[in-house]
Design an enzyme around this catalytic site. Structure first.
Site: not given
Ligand code: NAD
Length: 469
Positions: A170, A201, A203, A207, A245, A279, A377
């Site tokens: 996804k 789609g 999250g 998700g 992560e 991140c 962050e």
């Molecule tokens: P996000 O958590 O908003 O979204 C990540 C993914 O989760 C997207 O595909 C989103 O559609 C999906 N999602 C959203 N709500 C969901 C739900 N209720 N259930 C399941 N899936 C859902 O994050 P983002 O804004 O896309 O990315 C930024 C964040 O990611 C930052 O906090 C960053 O630190 C973190 N990040 C962490 C790492 C790591 O390896 N630790 C790497 C990259 C980014």
């Protein structure tokens, strides 16, 4: 204008069960760059059923068979790498050099690493009276963010494939294009139907359908902390394994014996790379208090030298991914000013001459570790310099965080740097630079659990079986 209206399920490009679309915005221009379909739980059901059917045979394939597929994917990936890079540029605003270079290179690196690890991986080991087997966990839901799209997808897909798992990807709604091309690559490589599936789609829809699904065995998620928490709750009912992560607020400690100006400049430039949307970025720069003036001068110069603009040109920094991220970052910069942090470069608003697009000024504050800008962050090009009194104080400040993802130590004496690294409560620490695809990557504390990259990344997708006697 791109149009990706079909999902990849059971080896075919299929229409969504219920048609629904969303526009994708180019963050550099604010213009619509294309349209994708938004799936529903019914699409997830179809993808999971296909993955379950395929697992019966893929989970039993030989290492040689899986290697052949990974090598075929590698050859398709190489053919289309510029196309992947251009998709990353368009979807999340990375400068073209970075998009075609490091973004795509990270995906290629994880693919090569999966191939290397698979050749050597001990799927069976005799230990005393027991035969220990590592077996694929089954059907995996892979949920990825937009900030390093190729890295995040490839670091999950290729170890999962190599381990013998089947999967549903996804991708992020904000950056869906590169994943679509990656699915074409995986298809063109001859991956058996149902092994890899992709549903685009929201999250909260796709998700959640994956996290709660009875027939999904594990979720690997990269993204924000609140969503990670929600996924764990959603997955609890079905006792799934969940790899998380999450975010970070990593410290970069510049020791007194380091070349301070060069390291501060490197850390400042590094923070602004990918518009600060990394991140593991070193977003807290810890410098000796006695040399703060020197650090401020070096950081100001380095920050003001960061070129910002049209990602299709030779700039260091493009926009941030969306209007909403732009506004969040502006709020943090305002918070820094309100809290009394000293602004030494950048600040509120767009850089001069950029009236359109979600461009943020590369920004550096001098502050303290208790400020909101040091604790949360920001996920944008905002660095906080924090002075420390001595090494013990630097370690204390670095560890005084809810997060524990990355860390950096710079100094002349590598042994001493490693001594300090041992005391930091984070998953990965870079000493005087360095890069290693085989080094495990993941978080302590609220930065998540589990480890990706290299051999450790395989274990995310494996169950352990003991055959005793
Ligand atoms: P996000 O958590 O908003 O979204 C990540 C993914 O989760 C997207 O595909 C989103 O559609 C999906 N999602 C959203 N709500 C969901 C739900 N209720 N259930 C399941 N899936 C859902 O994050 P983002 O804004 O896309 O990315 C930024 C964040 O990611 C930052 O906090 C960053 O630190 C973190 N990040 C962490 C790492 C790591 O390896 N630790 C790497 C990259 C980014």
């Amino acid at each position: 204008m791109r149009e990706y209206l079909k999902f990849y399920i059971d080896g075919q490009w299929v229409d969504p069960t219920t048609p629904k679309t969303a526009e994708v915005i180019n963050p550099a221009t604010e213009a619509v760059s294309g349209t994708i379909s938004l799936g529903s739980a019914a699409d997830v059901d179809k993808a999971v059923a296909a993955a379950r059917r395929a697992f019966a045979s893929w989970g039993e394939t030989s290492v040689k068979d899986r290697l052949d597929i990974l090598l075929a994917i590698q050859s398709e990936y190489a053919k289309r790498s510029d196309e992947l890079g251009d998709a990353v540029v368009e979807e999340m605003g990375a400068p073209v050099g970075l998009g075609r270079g490091f973004h795509v290179g990270l995906g290629a690196g994880h693919l090569q690493t999966a191939i290397d690890v698979l050749k050597e991986f001990p799927f069976e080991q005799q230990k005393g009276a027991s035969l220990i087997r590592y077996e694929p966990i089954g059907v995996c839901g892979l949920i990825t963010p937009w900030n390093w799209p190729m890295n995040q997808t490839c670091v999950k897909i290729f170890p999962a494939l190599a381990a013998g798992c089947t999967m549903i990807l996804k991708p992020p709604q904000l950056a869906p294009y590169s994943a679509q091309i990656l699915a074409e690559i995986i298809h063109d490589a001859g991956t058996p139907a149902g092994v890899f599936n992709m549903v685009q789609g929201q999250g909260s829809v796709i998700g959640t359908a994956l996290s709660t699904h009875q027939d999904v065995d594990m979720i690997s998620f990269t993204g924000s902390e609140p969503v990670g928490v929600q996924i764990q709750k959603d997955a609890a009912e079905t006792v799934k394994r969940v790899g998380l992560e999450l975010g970070g607020k990593s410290a970069w400690i510049v020791l007194d014996d380091a070349d301070l100006a060069a390291n501060v400049a490197g850390a400042t430039g590094g923070m602004m790379g990918n518009s600060g949307q990394t991140c593991s970025a070193g977003s807290r720069l810890l410098v000796p208090a006695s040399r703060l003036d020197e650090a401020v001068k070096a950081a100001t110069e380095a920050c003001n030298a960061v070129t910002v603009g049209d990602p299709l040109t030779d700039v260091a920094m493009g926009p941030v991914v969306s209007k909403s991220q732009f506004n969040i970052i502006q709020d943090y910069i305002q918070k820094g000013l309100d809290e009394g942090a000293t602004l030494i470069a950048g600040g509120l608003g767009r850089p001069d001459g950029l009236d359109k697009g979600w461009f943020v000024k590369p920004t550096v504050f001098v502050g303290t570790n208790d400020m909101v800008i040091s604790r949360e962050e920001i996920f944008g090009p905002v660095l906080v310099i924090i002075p420390y009194q001595d090494e013990a104080d630097a370690i204390r400040i670095a560890n005084d965080s809810l997060f524990g993802l990355g860390g950096y130590v710079s100094g002349q004496d590598a042994d001493k740097c490693r001594q300090i690294a041992r005391k930091l409560r984070t998953g990965a620490i870079w000493v005087n630079g360095g890069f290693d695809f085989h080094a495990p990557f993941g978080g302590y504390k609220r930065s998540g659990n589990g480890r990706e990259w290299g051999e450790y990344g395989f274990h995310e997708y494996l169950e352990i079986k003991s055959i005793i006697g």
